[in-house]
Design a protein around this motif. Structure first.
Motif, PDB file in Angstrom:
ATOM      1  N   GLU A  73     -43.329  43.571  39.791  1.00  0.00           N
ATOM      2  CA  GLU A  73     -43.558  43.022  41.135  1.00  0.00           C
ATOM      3  C   GLU A  73     -43.024  41.588  41.218  1.00  0.00           C
ATOM      4  O   GLU A  73     -42.375  41.196  42.194  1.00  0.00           O
ATOM      5  CB  GLU A  73     -45.073  43.004  41.378  1.00  0.00           C
ATOM      6  N   ALA A  74     -43.288  40.808  40.172  1.00  0.00           N
ATOM      7  CA  ALA A  74     -42.835  39.408  40.152  1.00  0.00           C
ATOM      8  C   ALA A  74     -41.306  39.351  40.154  1.00  0.00           C
ATOM      9  O   ALA A  74     -40.698  38.525  40.854  1.00  0.00           O
ATOM     10  CB  ALA A  74     -43.389  38.704  38.911  1.00  0.00           C
ATOM     11  N   CYS A  75     -40.677  40.241  39.395  1.00  0.00           N
ATOM     12  CA  CYS A  75     -39.200  40.256  39.346  1.00  0.00           C
ATOM     13  C   CYS A  75     -38.631  40.632  40.710  1.00  0.00           C
ATOM     14  O   CYS A  75     -37.656  40.017  41.182  1.00  0.00           O
ATOM     15  CB  CYS A  75     -38.711  41.250  38.285  1.00  0.00           C
ATOM     16  N   ALA A  76     -39.241  41.644  41.343  1.00  0.00           N
ATOM     17  CA  ALA A  76     -38.755  42.070  42.663  1.00  0.00           C
ATOM     18  C   ALA A  76     -38.910  40.925  43.664  1.00  0.00           C
ATOM     19  O   ALA A  76     -38.011  40.678  44.491  1.00  0.00           O
ATOM     20  CB  ALA A  76     -39.524  43.303  43.127  1.00  0.00           C
ATOM     21  N   ALA A  77     -40.014  40.178  43.566  1.00  0.00           N
ATOM     22  CA  ALA A  77     -40.232  39.045  44.488  1.00  0.00           C
ATOM     23  C   ALA A  77     -39.152  37.983  44.271  1.00  0.00           C
ATOM     24  O   ALA A  77     -38.617  37.415  45.237  1.00  0.00           O
ATOM     25  CB  ALA A  77     -41.624  38.455  44.257  1.00  0.00           C
ATOM     26  N   ALA A  78     -38.819  37.730  43.016  1.00  0.00           N
ATOM     27  CA  ALA A  78     -37.802  36.713  42.718  1.00  0.00           C
ATOM     28  C   ALA A  78     -36.433  37.143  43.252  1.00  0.00           C
ATOM     29  O   ALA A  78     -35.692  36.330  43.819  1.00  0.00           O
ATOM     30  CB  ALA A  78     -37.736  36.475  41.208  1.00  0.00           C
ATOM     31  N   VAL A  79     -36.123  38.427  43.100  1.00  0.00           N
ATOM     32  CA  VAL A  79     -34.821  38.921  43.601  1.00  0.00           C
ATOM     33  C   VAL A  79     -34.773  38.809  45.122  1.00  0.00           C
ATOM     34  O   VAL A  79     -33.792  38.329  45.696  1.00  0.00           O
ATOM     35  CB  VAL A  79     -34.590  40.387  43.148  1.00  0.00           C
ATOM     36  N   GLU A  80     -35.855  39.208  45.755  1.00  0.00           N
ATOM     37  CA  GLU A  80     -35.920  39.127  47.235  1.00  0.00           C
ATOM     38  C   GLU A  80     -35.726  37.696  47.724  1.00  0.00           C
ATOM     39  O   GLU A  80     -35.098  37.452  48.736  1.00  0.00           O
ATOM     40  CB  GLU A  80     -37.317  39.571  47.670  1.00  0.00           C
ATOM     41  N   ALA A  81     -36.234  36.739  46.933  1.00  0.00           N
ATOM     42  CA  ALA A  81     -36.142  35.329  47.334  1.00  0.00           C
ATOM     43  C   ALA A  81     -34.779  34.710  46.970  1.00  0.00           C
ATOM     44  O   ALA A  81     -34.503  33.570  47.317  1.00  0.00           O
ATOM     45  CB  ALA A  81     -37.273  34.534  46.676  1.00  0.00           C
ATOM     46  N   GLY A  82     -33.944  35.449  46.253  1.00  0.00           N
ATOM     47  CA  GLY A  82     -32.585  34.946  46.000  1.00  0.00           C
ATOM     48  C   GLY A  82     -32.197  34.740  44.548  1.00  0.00           C
ATOM     49  O   GLY A  82     -31.086  34.275  44.274  1.00  0.00           O
ATOM     50  N   ALA A  83     -33.080  35.070  43.603  1.00  0.00           N
ATOM     51  CA  ALA A  83     -32.694  34.920  42.183  1.00  0.00           C
ATOM     52  C   ALA A  83     -31.714  36.036  41.822  1.00  0.00           C
ATOM     53  O   ALA A  83     -31.873  37.180  42.254  1.00  0.00           O
ATOM     54  CB  ALA A  83     -33.919  35.003  41.291  1.00  0.00           C
ATOM     55  N   THR A  84     -30.699  35.700  41.029  1.00  0.00           N
ATOM     56  CA  THR A  84     -29.751  36.739  40.599  1.00  0.00           C
ATOM     57  C   THR A  84     -29.817  36.982  39.097  1.00  0.00           C
ATOM     58  O   THR A  84     -29.177  37.891  38.584  1.00  0.00           O
ATOM     59  CB  THR A  84     -28.306  36.380  41.000  1.00  0.00           C
ATOM     60  N   ILE A  85     -30.568  36.131  38.395  1.00  0.00           N
ATOM     61  CA  ILE A  85     -30.749  36.349  36.953  1.00  0.00           C
ATOM     62  C   ILE A  85     -32.255  36.423  36.715  1.00  0.00           C
ATOM     63  O   ILE A  85     -33.008  35.524  37.118  1.00  0.00           O
ATOM     64  CB  ILE A  85     -30.139  35.208  36.112  1.00  0.00           C
ATOM     65  N   LEU A  86     -32.689  37.498  36.040  1.00  0.00           N
ATOM     66  CA  LEU A  86     -34.105  37.672  35.729  1.00  0.00           C
ATOM     67  C   LEU A  86     -34.262  37.600  34.224  1.00  0.00           C
ATOM     68  O   LEU A  86     -33.742  38.453  33.494  1.00  0.00           O
ATOM     69  CB  LEU A  86     -34.599  39.039  36.212  1.00  0.00           C
ATOM     70  N   ASN A  87     -34.967  36.585  33.776  1.00  0.00           N
ATOM     71  CA  ASN A  87     -35.148  36.393  32.334  1.00  0.00           C
ATOM     72  C   ASN A  87     -36.551  36.842  31.941  1.00  0.00           C
ATOM     73  O   ASN A  87     -37.533  36.473  32.592  1.00  0.00           O
ATOM     74  CB  ASN A  87     -34.933  34.904  32.021  1.00  0.00           C
ATOM     75  N   LEU A  88     -36.647  37.654  30.881  1.00  0.00           N
ATOM     76  CA  LEU A  88     -37.944  38.217  30.468  1.00  0.00           C
ATOM     77  C   LEU A  88     -38.275  37.719  29.063  1.00  0.00           C
ATOM     78  O   LEU A  88     -38.012  38.409  28.074  1.00  0.00           O
ATOM     79  CB  LEU A  88     -37.872  39.757  30.490  1.00  0.00           C
ATOM     80  N   PRO A  89     -38.832  36.529  28.953  1.00  0.00           N
ATOM     81  CA  PRO A  89     -39.023  35.944  27.615  1.00  0.00           C
ATOM     82  C   PRO A  89     -40.138  36.596  26.801  1.00  0.00           C
ATOM     83  O   PRO A  89     -41.160  37.019  27.333  1.00  0.00           O
ATOM     84  CB  PRO A  89     -39.399  34.485  27.903  1.00  0.00           C
ATOM     85  N   ASP A  90     -39.889  36.617  25.495  1.00  0.00           N
ATOM     86  CA  ASP A  90     -40.948  36.914  24.534  1.00  0.00           C
ATOM     87  C   ASP A  90     -41.378  35.520  24.053  1.00  0.00           C
ATOM     88  O   ASP A  90     -41.015  35.071  22.964  1.00  0.00           O
ATOM     89  CB  ASP A  90     -40.394  37.772  23.393  1.00  0.00           C
ATOM     90  N   THR A  91     -42.141  34.869  24.893  1.00  0.00           N
ATOM     91  CA  THR A  91     -42.441  33.442  24.738  1.00  0.00           C
ATOM     92  C   THR A  91     -43.097  33.087  23.406  1.00  0.00           C
ATOM     93  O   THR A  91     -42.853  32.028  22.838  1.00  0.00           O
ATOM     94  CB  THR A  91     -43.343  32.988  25.914  1.00  0.00           C
ATOM     95  N   VAL A  92     -43.945  33.979  22.914  1.00  0.00           N
ATOM     96  CA  VAL A  92     -44.673  33.658  21.678  1.00  0.00           C
ATOM     97  C   VAL A  92     -44.218  34.515  20.491  1.00  0.00           C
ATOM     98  O   VAL A  92     -44.895  34.591  19.471  1.00  0.00           O
ATOM     99  CB  VAL A  92     -46.204  33.779  21.877  1.00  0.00           C
ATOM    100  N   GLY A  93     -43.078  35.177  20.644  1.00  0.00           N
ATOM    101  CA  GLY A  93     -42.522  35.957  19.530  1.00  0.00           C
ATOM    102  C   GLY A  93     -43.432  37.086  19.083  1.00  0.00           C
ATOM    103  O   GLY A  93     -43.535  37.382  17.893  1.00  0.00           O
ATOM    104  N   TYR A  94     -44.068  37.734  20.049  1.00  0.00           N
ATOM    105  CA  TYR A  94     -45.080  38.754  19.756  1.00  0.00           C
ATOM    106  C   TYR A  94     -44.502  40.175  19.747  1.00  0.00           C
ATOM    107  O   TYR A  94     -44.979  41.059  19.042  1.00  0.00           O
ATOM    108  CB  TYR A  94     -46.171  38.641  20.829  1.00  0.00           C
ATOM    109  N   ALA A  95     -43.433  40.376  20.515  1.00  0.00           N
ATOM    110  CA  ALA A  95     -42.906  41.737  20.699  1.00  0.00           C
ATOM    111  C   ALA A  95     -42.195  42.259  19.456  1.00  0.00           C
ATOM    112  O   ALA A  95     -41.750  41.487  18.606  1.00  0.00           O
ATOM    113  CB  ALA A  95     -41.927  41.742  21.873  1.00  0.00           C
ATOM    114  N   VAL A  96     -42.094  43.574  19.378  1.00  0.00           N
ATOM    115  CA  VAL A  96     -41.229  44.207  18.373  1.00  0.00           C
ATOM    116  C   VAL A  96     -40.102  44.884  19.162  1.00  0.00           C
ATOM    117  O   VAL A  96     -40.243  45.137  20.359  1.00  0.00           O
ATOM    118  CB  VAL A  96     -41.999  45.205  17.473  1.00  0.00           C
ATOM    119  N   PRO A  97     -38.961  45.152  18.486  1.00  0.00           N
ATOM    120  CA  PRO A  97     -37.779  45.575  19.243  1.00  0.00           C
ATOM    121  C   PRO A  97     -37.997  46.739  20.218  1.00  0.00           C
ATOM    122  O   PRO A  97     -37.552  46.670  21.372  1.00  0.00           O
ATOM    123  CB  PRO A  97     -36.779  45.920  18.142  1.00  0.00           C
TER     124      PRO A  97
END
Ligand code: KIV
Ligand code: ZN
Length: 399
Positions: free
Chosen positions: A152-176
């Motif tokens: 939902e947040a990504c869709a809102a950003a695109v609607e508002a004009g963002a063309t790059i959506l960055n999805l950080p693993d801010t705390v290095g928690y994810a696995v591939p």
């Protein structure tokens, strides 16, 4: 073949970690080298953080022409104003707006509701887009966010004009696998909208930043955010050189290319290390002193016969002048002969055997044999042989 854009954040996420801060002149010097390296986007700083940071971003924005220049801003008017002020001289500016999307960050850090977060994203991305030709939105802590709210947040950003959506693993928690799945779900939600780029941004707390970035590329990310030597918050960010070389060496697997000049990698790594006065660990992949050094005799022998036996990439490709055969107690005769030849001594089998046994005895005391020691060994061996030959010549005359 698809292109993956390289977004270098050494001057922002890298610089904000302890021991790596740089002044404007240092940032400028490094930015010019990063531009030489061929990165697509240089994130130059976080202008609201201090007047000095704002000035440094402005200086980089004025000097760099071959890469886009990005500045970071929280989803707040004052941050956006400061970032745009700093980006004013840029030929290709990018405003980078971020807001956390995980409940943990929303409730405990920002103390706002999901609805308020969506509102801030819409307002600030829209405001930024009116004043800057390119806006990137980052969903901080994306990998620990509720996936449907993240969409939902990504869709809102695109609607508002963002063309790059960055999805950080801010705390290095994810696995591939999980990180890739998040990209697949967001892609599905926003429907591969034309002109929208998904971006990976990984931290290395569990040592998986590069693996996660590569998994994201396989799942459709076409921008990766990374730093030279992997510097960055805590355990660092994904290392630019490791991603670049992995994509080049395993091009058949990933099927993408970058616009990087790989032969500038080593110079970039060295320059950063010199500027911040922090050595690169010797075992660091791609740019560490041992990355192309071979001491074991079996390895040295293989390398001399065919480098592919123990090297998946040759050092020259990343701008390292020459491979290093370290002479030590594990070295073999072939490596000693090869180094002597490089030093100008074409030795006989007998000379080689003597040099070799002297060198092994020395290596038991010293850890590595220097060229100077090797030279003095070969000279001693030749002197001894000459003396013996001299005695042999004189002997008949004496009798
Ligand atoms: O790690 C992170 O989430 C960040 C964002 C600000 C992009 O650095
Ligand atoms: Zn980060």
């Amino acid at each position: 073949m698809d292109t993956v854009r390289i977004f270098d954040t050494t001057l922002r996420d890298g610089e904000q970690s302890p021991g790596f801060s740089m002044n404007t002149e240092q940032k400028l010097r490094l930015a010019r080298q990063i531009e030489q390296l061929g990165v697509d986007i240089i994130e130059a700083g976080f202008p609201i953080a201090s007047r000095g940071d704002l000035e440094a971003v402005r200086a980089v924005a004025g000097a760099v022409r071959g890469s886009r220049v990005a500045a970071l801003a929280r989803a707040k008017q004052a941050d956006v104003d400061a970032a745009l002020e700093a980006l004013a001289p840029a030929a290709q500016p990018r405003l980078h707006v971020f807001l956390a999307t995980s409940d943990l960050h929303l409730h405990h850090k920002l103390r706002i509701t999901r609805a308020e977060a969506l509102d801030a994203i819409r307002t600030m991305v829209h405001l930024g887009r009116r004043r800057c030709p390119e806006v990137e939105f980052s969903a901080e802590d994306a990998s620990r966010s509720d996936i449907e709210f993240l969409c939902e947040a990504c869709a809102a950003a695109v609607e508002a004009g963002a063309t790059i959506l960055n999805l950080p693993d801010t705390v290095g928690y994810a696995v591939p696998e999980e990180y890739a799945q998040m990209f697949r779900r967001v892609r599905e939600h926003i429907g591969d909208a034309p002109g929208i780029t998904l971006s990976a941004h990984c931290h290395n707390d569990l040592g998986m930043a590069v693996a996660n970035s590569l998994a994201a590329i396989e799942a459709g990310a076409r921008q990766v955010e990374c730093t030279i030597n992997g510097i960055g918050e805590r355990a660092g960010n994904a290392s630019l050189e490791e991603i670049a070389v992995a994509l080049a060496v395993r091009q058949q697997k990933y099927g993408v290319r970058t616009g990087l000049r790989l032969d500038q990698i080593y110079a970039s790594s060295r320059l950063l290390s010199t500027i911040v006065n922090v050595p690169v660990p010797p075992n660091k992949a791609v740019v560490g002193a041992n990355a192309f050094a071979h001491e074991a005799g079996i390895h040295q022998d293989g390398i001399l016969k065919n480098p592919l036996t123990y090297e998946i990439i040759s050092p020259e490709v990343v701008g390292i002048p020459a491979r290093k055969l370290v002479l030590g107690k594990h070295s073999g005769r072939n490596a000693v002969r090869f180094r002597l030849k490089e030093l100008g001594y074409d030795v006989t089998e007998i000379e080689l055997n003597e040099c070799y046994s002297t060198m092994i005895a020395l290596a038991d005391q010293a850890r590595q044999i220097s060229d100077r020691e090797l030279l003095s060994t070969v000279l001693n061996v030749r002197r001894r042989h000459a003396a013996v030959a001299g005695i042999a010549q004189q002997a008949p005359a004496a009798t």
